[in-house]
Design a protein around this motif. Sequence first.
Motif, PDB file in Angstrom:
ATOM      1  N   GLN A 195     -28.509  26.741 -16.938  1.00  0.00           N
ATOM      2  CA  GLN A 195     -28.866  25.470 -16.326  1.00  0.00           C
ATOM      3  C   GLN A 195     -27.605  24.686 -15.986  1.00  0.00           C
ATOM      4  OE1 GLN A 195     -31.580  23.379 -18.929  1.00  0.00           O
ATOM      5  NE2 GLN A 195     -33.342  24.255 -17.892  1.00  0.00           N
ATOM      6  N   ALA A 196     -27.651  23.988 -14.867  1.00  0.00           N
ATOM      7  CA  ALA A 196     -26.514  23.157 -14.467  1.00  0.00           C
ATOM      8  C   ALA A 196     -26.361  21.996 -15.441  1.00  0.00           C
ATOM      9  CB  ALA A 196     -26.731  22.629 -13.059  1.00  0.00           C
ATOM     10  N   SER A 197     -25.115  21.707 -15.811  1.00  0.00           N
ATOM     11  CA  SER A 197     -24.825  20.598 -16.724  1.00  0.00           C
ATOM     12  C   SER A 197     -24.859  19.275 -15.985  1.00  0.00           C
ATOM     13  CB  SER A 197     -23.450  20.796 -17.369  1.00  0.00           C
ATOM     14  OG  SER A 197     -23.409  21.978 -18.132  1.00  0.00           O
ATOM     15  N   THR A 198     -24.968  18.198 -16.737  1.00  0.00           N
ATOM     16  CA  THR A 198     -24.955  16.871 -16.138  1.00  0.00           C
ATOM     17  C   THR A 198     -23.536  16.504 -15.720  1.00  0.00           C
ATOM     18  OG1 THR A 198     -24.539  15.730 -18.233  1.00  0.00           O
ATOM     19  CG2 THR A 198     -26.851  16.181 -17.652  1.00  0.00           C
ATOM     20  N   ALA A 199     -23.420  15.473 -14.905  1.00  0.00           N
ATOM     21  CA  ALA A 199     -22.108  14.998 -14.467  1.00  0.00           C
ATOM     22  C   ALA A 199     -21.259  14.555 -15.651  1.00  0.00           C
ATOM     23  CB  ALA A 199     -22.272  13.848 -13.470  1.00  0.00           C
ATOM     24  N   ASP A 200     -21.890  13.945 -16.659  1.00  0.00           N
ATOM     25  CA  ASP A 200     -21.144  13.537 -17.860  1.00  0.00           C
ATOM     26  C   ASP A 200     -20.523  14.741 -18.550  1.00  0.00           C
ATOM     27  OD1 ASP A 200     -21.343  10.799 -17.819  1.00  0.00           O
ATOM     28  OD2 ASP A 200     -23.187  10.716 -19.003  1.00  0.00           O
ATOM     29  N   ASP A 201     -21.291  15.827 -18.677  1.00  0.00           N
ATOM     30  CA  ASP A 201     -20.778  17.030 -19.338  1.00  0.00           C
ATOM     31  C   ASP A 201     -19.598  17.621 -18.565  1.00  0.00           C
ATOM     32  OD1 ASP A 201     -22.663  16.853 -21.335  1.00  0.00           O
ATOM     33  OD2 ASP A 201     -24.076  18.228 -20.369  1.00  0.00           O
ATOM     34  N   ILE A 202     -19.721  17.689 -17.230  1.00  0.00           N
ATOM     35  CA  ILE A 202     -18.656  18.257 -16.408  1.00  0.00           C
ATOM     36  C   ILE A 202     -17.406  17.388 -16.473  1.00  0.00           C
ATOM     37  CG2 ILE A 202     -17.958  18.834 -14.071  1.00  0.00           C
ATOM     38  CD1 ILE A 202     -19.876  20.837 -15.251  1.00  0.00           C
ATOM     39  N   ALA A 203     -17.577  16.088 -16.315  1.00  0.00           N
ATOM     40  CA  ALA A 203     -16.424  15.190 -16.350  1.00  0.00           C
ATOM     41  C   ALA A 203     -15.738  15.234 -17.711  1.00  0.00           C
ATOM     42  CB  ALA A 203     -16.865  13.763 -16.023  1.00  0.00           C
ATOM     43  N   GLY A 204     -16.541  15.281 -18.775  1.00  0.00           N
ATOM     44  CA  GLY A 204     -15.961  15.353 -20.111  1.00  0.00           C
ATOM     45  C   GLY A 204     -15.202  16.645 -20.340  1.00  0.00           C
ATOM     46  N   ALA A 205     -15.726  17.748 -19.822  1.00  0.00           N
ATOM     47  CA  ALA A 205     -15.053  19.032 -19.989  1.00  0.00           C
ATOM     48  C   ALA A 205     -13.726  19.060 -19.240  1.00  0.00           C
ATOM     49  CB  ALA A 205     -15.959  20.162 -19.496  1.00  0.00           C
ATOM     50  N   VAL A 206     -13.701  18.508 -18.034  1.00  0.00           N
ATOM     51  CA  VAL A 206     -12.467  18.480 -17.257  1.00  0.00           C
ATOM     52  C   VAL A 206     -11.395  17.669 -17.978  1.00  0.00           C
ATOM     53  CG1 VAL A 206     -11.422  17.644 -15.114  1.00  0.00           C
ATOM     54  CG2 VAL A 206     -13.593  18.864 -15.052  1.00  0.00           C
ATOM     55  N   ASP A 207     -11.783  16.561 -18.601  1.00  0.00           N
ATOM     56  CA  ASP A 207     -10.831  15.739 -19.331  1.00  0.00           C
ATOM     57  C   ASP A 207     -10.388  16.383 -20.645  1.00  0.00           C
ATOM     58  OD1 ASP A 207     -10.567  13.706 -17.538  1.00  0.00           O
ATOM     59  OD2 ASP A 207     -12.061  12.395 -18.467  1.00  0.00           O
TER      60      ASP A 207
END
Length: 287
Positions: free
Chosen positions: A266-278
């Motif tokens: 399943q695609a992650s939420t924008a919060d999850d993606i942004a947090g992972a990038v940081d």
Amino acid sequence: MSMGDERGYGDEPGGRTDDAYSTLGGTRQTRTRLPGDDSDGHGRRPPRSSRTLIMVVGVVVVLIAAIAFANRGGGDDAATGGAGGAGKKADASSTAPTGTEPVQSANGVTASGFAHDEQGAQSAAANYAVALGSADMFDKTKRDGILQVTHDPVVVAGLRADMDRAYSPGFLSNVGLNQDGSTPSGLKFVSRTMPVGTKVTAHSTDSATVEVWCTGLVGMAGQGSTKPVSATWFTITEKLKWVGNDWKIESSSQTEGPTPVTSDNQASTADDIAGAVDSYGGFTYAR
């Protein structure tokens, strides 16, 4: 997707067509699985083909992926959640390289100082793919520095001019950035290239041709984003030359794939993606 060879990297360097979504060099179609508009934020749309693209001349990896991403359009694909992420922002220095001679950062971002052998050429090609596929390429000052570190000095001046035309205010707007390349408030621009493997197809004492198989992330994370972060697969072929005690790119080209079957994750939420990038720093590569 394809890119031009040798400076000026195509027949019409830096030019643009009347299509607001196009640049020069080749065509490509992609199929991506994106977050849908379900209320739980985890729905997915069926794969669909992007528009035919005329790619930018040059050697910049992320520019090609970003064009495909920009062409997807918006509509009801808005990602949910705000841009965030806890902890200290990580960078390439978070994971130290290993090898005959540990590579150093010439500009604080891009690794340099590779071994004068076949493995050093592979390491250089992989590191350069990472640098050229980074979000820093959308900032002119940082882009100029990356091109200086990664390329043969003979081609740098012309390539900078080509890239300035390619990264036009209109193009930056198409990928969701402000016209000066900055990120709109409340959003996080994601652009990252990850080499999967390298292969030397030609090598001599002072020259090498290296193929780098990569996957990349590009998109905008944040509440209200109409361009969710998606993955692409491509292979870069870099022609390298030993210049000034280091490997430098003379010319480069790019093709789509090899692309694996999309998983059912399943695609992650924008919060999850942004947090992972940081939270997760990019790698520097050495052999």
